[in-house]
Write an enzyme that holds these catalytic residues in place. Sequence first.
Site, PDB file in Angstrom:
ATOM      1  N   SER A   1       0.544  -9.790  -0.778  1.00  0.00           N
ATOM      2  CA  SER A   1       0.351  -8.342  -0.709  1.00  0.00           C
ATOM      3  C   SER A   1       0.700  -7.722   0.634  1.00  0.00           C
ATOM      4  O   SER A   1       0.940  -6.516   0.712  1.00  0.00           O
ATOM      5  CB  SER A   1      -1.097  -7.989  -1.078  1.00  0.00           C
ATOM      6  OG  SER A   1      -2.001  -8.671  -0.225  1.00  0.00           O
TER       7      SER A   1
ATOM      8  N   LYS B   1       0.801  -1.226   0.000  1.00  0.00           N
ATOM      9  CA  LYS B   1       0.000   0.000   0.000  1.00  0.00           C
ATOM     10  C   LYS B   1       0.836   1.279   0.000  1.00  0.00           C
ATOM     11  O   LYS B   1       0.365   2.330  -0.445  1.00  0.00           O
ATOM     12  CB  LYS B   1      -0.945  -0.001   1.201  1.00  0.00           C
ATOM     13  CG  LYS B   1      -2.112  -0.968   1.085  1.00  0.00           C
ATOM     14  CD  LYS B   1      -3.156  -0.467   0.115  1.00  0.00           C
ATOM     15  CE  LYS B   1      -4.438  -1.268   0.194  1.00  0.00           C
ATOM     16  NZ  LYS B   1      -5.487  -0.730  -0.703  1.00  0.00           N
TER      17      LYS B   1
END
Length: 397
Positions: free
Chosen positions: A300, A49
């Site tokens: 992720s 992110k």
Amino acid sequence: MLSLKMIQNAKEVLNGIATETPLFQSKFINPDADVYIKCENMQVTGSFKLRGAYYKTANLTEEEAMHGVVACSAGNHAQGVALAAKKKGIQAVICMPAGAPLAKVEATRSYGAEVVLVPGVYDDAAAKAAELKNEKGYTFLHPFNDDYVMAGQGTIGLEILEHLEDVDVVLVPIGGGGLISGVACAIKELKPECKVYGVQAEGAPSMFNSFRDGKIETLAEVNTVADGIAVKQPGDKTFEMCQKYVDGIVTVSEEEIASAILMLLEKHKMVAEGAGAVSVAAAMYNKADIQGKKTVCIISGGNVDINILDRIIDKGLQMSGRLTKFSVTMIDKPGQLTQMLQIIAEAGANIFNVNHDRMVRNIAVGKCIVDVTVETRNKNHCEELIEKLVSKGYDVK
């Protein structure tokens, strides 16, 4: 509009800010495919992110930056925005679901952001962030439905192609769709023959449903250990990108996610959160056509809630047949329990826990229920143990 040029520019802007995370081969995920892991769990803040958050922040106007920023997140985008804002000297307010992992909440605060905890899930935090934007004049940094954010995430796709030019398949976790939008755009523009599949949790299939039905759909609720991708509704921009670039979307169960987390811990000594492990789960359980193909699983994030990690491991052990739980109804008299435990021991199972209960409602007088947890080698061993107990006359459930 998201483009390859934007993604390439994002790569330049992120140089020295985001880590170029490792891409390495795994022999354990699927024996029938050549699988590689892209380790965004090793990224600064523990997830991908930061890439999108920083690139978006870097493109704010002076006026937007002056007003400060507000964001909504289950945790990873929050940390990315908080760190990006800190590096740019910008005030940041982050709205997070009240149930977000404590580690993610505290990490966000540690980067200097003000955290507002909101009852509910991500979408409720998003509503609160929109409210604060209107009240205070903050600049809203969307976690996925933004061209700059998607471009930042797309730099992962560039890195994959740089290090594995002949990649055949890329498996990407999906929540709102920002990661897969950027990655799929980068890969399909540079290597259109490479397949890109999204992976969602069965308990939060918002993009899966929308992609299948050709229109954006909203879930009534979401329920998954993969809190980072527990999104009720995908964005219009990300939905459009998925329709344009993505070859398909699959789902994985909670047990499959837990198995993937356990496998990464045991075989690679690597911590992945539920959202990060869904791509590995999809590869492990052949949710997409990867046999004989060079396949990359994007992990992720690694910001798992330590408080629930033991429960995740327990579920993973059960899924793989290495932890077996069953109940036995038997006559309640001396020696019966010892005989049953002896059978279990002779079968080579390790007794983990035993609970003897004669006070269960609706059970005949003179009988009891024994709940047993044993460690077994695999599913076959588990089945053999149950069959042996049944053959000896025990009522096993």
